[in-house]
Scaffold this motif. Structure first.
Motif, PDB file in Angstrom:
ATOM      1  N   THR A  27      20.486 -23.425 -63.129  1.00 60.85           N
ATOM      2  CA  THR A  27      20.574 -24.785 -62.592  1.00 60.85           C
ATOM      3  C   THR A  27      19.834 -24.896 -61.269  1.00 60.85           C
ATOM      4  O   THR A  27      19.286 -25.952 -60.945  1.00 60.85           O
ATOM      5  N   GLY A  28      19.816 -23.796 -60.505  1.00 54.55           N
ATOM      6  CA  GLY A  28      19.056 -23.781 -59.263  1.00 54.55           C
ATOM      7  C   GLY A  28      17.564 -23.899 -59.526  1.00 54.55           C
ATOM      8  O   GLY A  28      16.843 -24.599 -58.799  1.00 54.55           O
ATOM      9  N   ILE A  29      17.089 -23.217 -60.565  1.00 53.60           N
ATOM     10  CA  ILE A  29      15.685 -23.338 -60.955  1.00 53.60           C
ATOM     11  C   ILE A  29      15.358 -24.798 -61.250  1.00 53.60           C
ATOM     12  O   ILE A  29      14.367 -25.352 -60.767  1.00 53.60           O
ATOM     13  N   ALA A  30      16.213 -25.421 -62.062  1.00 51.20           N
ATOM     14  CA  ALA A  30      15.978 -26.800 -62.473  1.00 51.20           C
ATOM     15  C   ALA A  30      15.991 -27.751 -61.275  1.00 51.20           C
ATOM     16  O   ALA A  30      15.113 -28.620 -61.142  1.00 51.20           O
ATOM     17  N   TRP A  31      16.988 -27.604 -60.409  1.00 53.92           N
ATOM     18  CA  TRP A  31      17.077 -28.480 -59.238  1.00 53.92           C
ATOM     19  C   TRP A  31      15.874 -28.317 -58.326  1.00 53.92           C
ATOM     20  O   TRP A  31      15.312 -29.302 -57.831  1.00 53.92           O
ATOM     21  N   GLU A  32      15.452 -27.073 -58.076  1.00 56.23           N
ATOM     22  CA  GLU A  32      14.284 -26.826 -57.225  1.00 56.23           C
ATOM     23  C   GLU A  32      13.037 -27.481 -57.797  1.00 56.23           C
ATOM     24  O   GLU A  32      12.264 -28.125 -57.069  1.00 56.23           O
ATOM     25  N   ILE A  33      12.828 -27.321 -59.106  1.00 53.79           N
ATOM     26  CA  ILE A  33      11.637 -27.908 -59.734  1.00 53.79           C
ATOM     27  C   ILE A  33      11.679 -29.428 -59.652  1.00 53.79           C
ATOM     28  O   ILE A  33      10.674 -30.076 -59.335  1.00 53.79           O
ATOM     29  N   GLY A  34      12.845 -30.008 -59.923  1.00 50.57           N
ATOM     30  CA  GLY A  34      12.972 -31.457 -59.819  1.00 50.57           C
ATOM     31  C   GLY A  34      12.671 -31.949 -58.419  1.00 50.57           C
ATOM     32  O   GLY A  34      11.975 -32.965 -58.227  1.00 50.57           O
ATOM     33  N   LEU A  35      13.198 -31.244 -57.418  1.00 51.67           N
ATOM     34  CA  LEU A  35      12.971 -31.623 -56.025  1.00 51.67           C
ATOM     35  C   LEU A  35      11.497 -31.523 -55.665  1.00 51.67           C
ATOM     36  O   LEU A  35      10.915 -32.439 -55.063  1.00 51.67           O
ATOM     37  N   LEU A  36      10.858 -30.407 -56.013  1.00 53.38           N
ATOM     38  CA  LEU A  36       9.436 -30.220 -55.692  1.00 53.38           C
ATOM     39  C   LEU A  36       8.577 -31.271 -56.369  1.00 53.38           C
ATOM     40  O   LEU A  36       7.627 -31.791 -55.778  1.00 53.38           O
ATOM     41  N   ALA A  37       8.902 -31.590 -57.621  1.00 56.93           N
ATOM     42  CA  ALA A  37       8.124 -32.595 -58.351  1.00 56.93           C
ATOM     43  C   ALA A  37       8.291 -33.964 -57.697  1.00 56.93           C
ATOM     44  O   ALA A  37       7.316 -34.719 -57.544  1.00 56.93           O
ATOM     45  N   GLY A  38       9.518 -34.293 -57.310  1.00 55.88           N
ATOM     46  CA  GLY A  38       9.755 -35.576 -56.655  1.00 55.88           C
ATOM     47  C   GLY A  38       9.045 -35.683 -55.324  1.00 55.88           C
ATOM     48  O   GLY A  38       8.486 -36.741 -54.979  1.00 55.88           O
ATOM     49  N   LEU A  39       9.051 -34.606 -54.551  1.00 63.08           N
ATOM     50  CA  LEU A  39       8.350 -34.608 -53.268  1.00 63.08           C
ATOM     51  C   LEU A  39       6.847 -34.769 -53.464  1.00 63.08           C
ATOM     52  O   LEU A  39       6.181 -35.500 -52.714  1.00 63.08           O
ATOM     53  N   GLN A  40       6.320 -34.094 -54.462  1.00 61.72           N
ATOM     54  CA  GLN A  40       4.886 -34.214 -54.728  1.00 61.72           C
ATOM     55  C   GLN A  40       4.519 -35.651 -55.095  1.00 61.72           C
ATOM     56  O   GLN A  40       3.508 -36.188 -54.632  1.00 61.72           O
ATOM     57  N   GLU A  41       5.355 -36.289 -55.897  1.00 63.80           N
ATOM     58  CA  GLU A  41       5.111 -37.675 -56.273  1.00 63.80           C
ATOM     59  C   GLU A  41       5.171 -38.594 -55.053  1.00 63.80           C
ATOM     60  O   GLU A  41       4.486 -39.624 -55.005  1.00 63.80           O
ATOM     61  N   ASP A  45       3.229 -32.383 -50.880  1.00 62.06           N
ATOM     62  CA  ASP A  45       2.949 -31.351 -51.884  1.00 62.06           C
ATOM     63  C   ASP A  45       3.231 -29.963 -51.324  1.00 62.06           C
ATOM     64  O   ASP A  45       2.391 -29.366 -50.647  1.00 62.06           O
ATOM     65  N   LEU A  46       4.409 -29.428 -51.624  1.00 62.78           N
ATOM     66  CA  LEU A  46       4.779 -28.112 -51.110  1.00 62.78           C
ATOM     67  C   LEU A  46       4.071 -26.976 -51.835  1.00 62.78           C
ATOM     68  O   LEU A  46       4.138 -25.828 -51.393  1.00 62.78           O
ATOM     69  N   THR A  47       3.378 -27.285 -52.923  1.00 58.35           N
ATOM     70  CA  THR A  47       2.655 -26.235 -53.641  1.00 58.35           C
ATOM     71  C   THR A  47       1.448 -25.754 -52.860  1.00 58.35           C
ATOM     72  O   THR A  47       0.814 -24.773 -53.245  1.00 58.35           O
ATOM     73  N   THR A  48       1.116 -26.423 -51.757  1.00 55.24           N
ATOM     74  CA  THR A  48      -0.022 -26.015 -50.931  1.00 55.24           C
ATOM     75  C   THR A  48       0.364 -24.954 -49.899  1.00 55.24           C
ATOM     76  O   THR A  48      -0.436 -24.623 -49.029  1.00 55.24           O
ATOM     77  N   ALA A  49       1.568 -24.426 -49.996  1.00 55.22           N
ATOM     78  CA  ALA A  49       2.045 -23.434 -49.023  1.00 55.22           C
ATOM     79  C   ALA A  49       1.109 -22.233 -48.936  1.00 55.22           C
ATOM     80  O   ALA A  49       0.555 -21.786 -49.935  1.00 55.22           O
ATOM     81  N   ASP A  50       0.967 -21.722 -47.720  1.00 58.36           N
ATOM     82  CA  ASP A  50       0.173 -20.510 -47.515  1.00 58.36           C
ATOM     83  C   ASP A  50       0.952 -19.264 -47.936  1.00 58.36           C
ATOM     84  O   ASP A  50       0.369 -18.256 -48.312  1.00 58.36           O
ATOM     85  N   LEU A  51       2.280 -19.335 -47.834  1.00 63.78           N
ATOM     86  CA  LEU A  51       3.166 -18.232 -48.198  1.00 63.78           C
ATOM     87  C   LEU A  51       4.308 -18.782 -49.036  1.00 63.78           C
ATOM     88  O   LEU A  51       4.898 -19.813 -48.694  1.00 63.78           O
ATOM     89  N   LEU A  52       4.618 -18.096 -50.130  1.00 70.81           N
ATOM     90  CA  LEU A  52       5.784 -18.436 -50.931  1.00 70.81           C
ATOM     91  C   LEU A  52       6.725 -17.245 -50.960  1.00 70.81           C
ATOM     92  O   LEU A  52       6.284 -16.107 -51.188  1.00 70.81           O
ATOM     93  N   ALA A 288       8.260 -33.854 -44.795  1.00 71.10           N
ATOM     94  CA  ALA A 288       6.917 -34.218 -44.355  1.00 71.10           C
ATOM     95  C   ALA A 288       6.693 -33.866 -42.886  1.00 71.10           C
ATOM     96  O   ALA A 288       5.593 -33.464 -42.492  1.00 71.10           O
ATOM     97  N   ASP A 289       7.730 -34.017 -42.063  1.00 74.79           N
ATOM     98  CA  ASP A 289       7.602 -33.694 -40.643  1.00 74.79           C
ATOM     99  C   ASP A 289       7.241 -32.230 -40.441  1.00 74.79           C
ATOM    100  O   ASP A 289       6.462 -31.886 -39.551  1.00 74.79           O
TER     101      ASP A 289
END
Length: 293
Positions: A27-41, A45-52, A288-289
């Motif tokens: 469920t944590g996987i699902a929630w994280e993906i939903g959150l990241l997708a919503g933020l990107q929309e 875009d957190l997928t641009t991170a230099d470090l994961l 975003a901040d």
């Protein structure tokens, strides 16, 4: 394979932004993906991170993001009825054994990891190969990305913290499987002669690995620490003391209801993903901040 005490993270060349993804079951996987997708929309875009940095559930998401998977497609997968997951649960017995291990550890986090590792080795679970297959099916790529990706685990024998990356000589599938090896539920994963368990047995997020970054976003399905396990907020405060701009995002009340009490229940993937997607609107500005740092 490198242990954390062999790496001086504070001396690593400073990067601008880090995305830390914590543990929290399917469920944590699902929630994280939903959150990241919503933020990107919403334009963040957190997928641009230099470090994961990925721990347990977060390692699954971090590995896919680092490998360039499309968030909209990742979200769609969470909404599918068929998941290929093995239903499991974490109940009262698990919590009691964790408390017992903490008492035996006598305030030593590594000893706690060793006690949990010993119990994990003795536990009757599905075979390692069966568990690896589940993890392999979660990932969109089985090759380490060129981007900087750190995946956490704990050595079941001595409780030492292990950080796996592209240079560790460990396959990406094995690294993620090890990070997701919840003791007493899933088998330790054998890697280069060592048996590794869930990186969450050191911290639910291990956000301290983002030391040296200017901006850090911590996405943590599990908001609290406990006993010898530092939580994401405490680690975020330590990063702030070093001069980083940090924000921590945890599930809101609606998301917690959607996730349910059993974070290993695949049936809650859909509502958890949808809840994360909705929650993104409420945290867009705070994220975003940091991301504009």
């Amino acid at each position: 394979m490198r242990d954390v005490n062999c790496v001086n993270f504070t001396s690593v060349t400073r990067v601008s932004r880090a995305l830390v993804l914590g543990g929290g079951g399917v469920t944590g996987i699902a929630w994280e993906i939903g959150l990241l997708a919503g933020l990107q929309e919403a334009g963040v875009d957190l997928t641009t991170a230099d470090l994961l940095v990925g721990t347990s559930a977060g390692s699954v998401v971090a590995a896919q993001v680092a490998c360039g998977a499309d968030l909209a497609w990742m979200l769609h997968r969470q909404l599918e009825a068929s998941s290929g997951e093995i239903p499991a649960s974490i109940g009262l017995a698990f919590g009691l054994r964790m408390v017992w291990a903490m008492l035996l550890a006598r305030r030593d986090p590594q000893r706690f990891g060793a006690h949990m590792g010993a119990m994990a080795i003795r536990a009757r679970t599905v075979p390692e190969d069966e568990r690896r297959t589940v993890i392999a099916n979660r990932l969109t790529s089985h090759q380490w990305p060129d981007r900087r990706l750190l995946i956490t685990a704990v050595d079941a024998a001595d409780g030492s913290f292990v950080v796996l990356d592209r240079a560790s000589g460990v396959s990406l599938v094995d690294a993620v499987a090890a990070s997701c090896a919840v003791p007493l539920v899933w088998p330790p994963i054998t890697v280069n002669g060592r048996r590794l368990i869930d990186g969450g047995m050191r911290s639910s997020a291990n956000a301290d690995l983002a030391s040296g970054c200017d901006g850090v976003v911590v996405v943590a399905p599990m908001a609290r620490g406990g006993g010898l396990l530092p939580g994401p907020h405490a680690q975020a405060e330590a990063l702030r003391s070093e001069g980083a701009t940090v924000t921590v995002v945890t599930p809101d009340s609606n998301a917690l209801d959607a996730i349910g009490r059993n974070v290993l229940d695949p049936a809650h993937r859909d509502p958890a993903a949808r809840a994360g997607h909705v929650q993104a609107a409420a945290v867009t500005d705070q994220v975003a901040d940091v991301w504009s740092t």
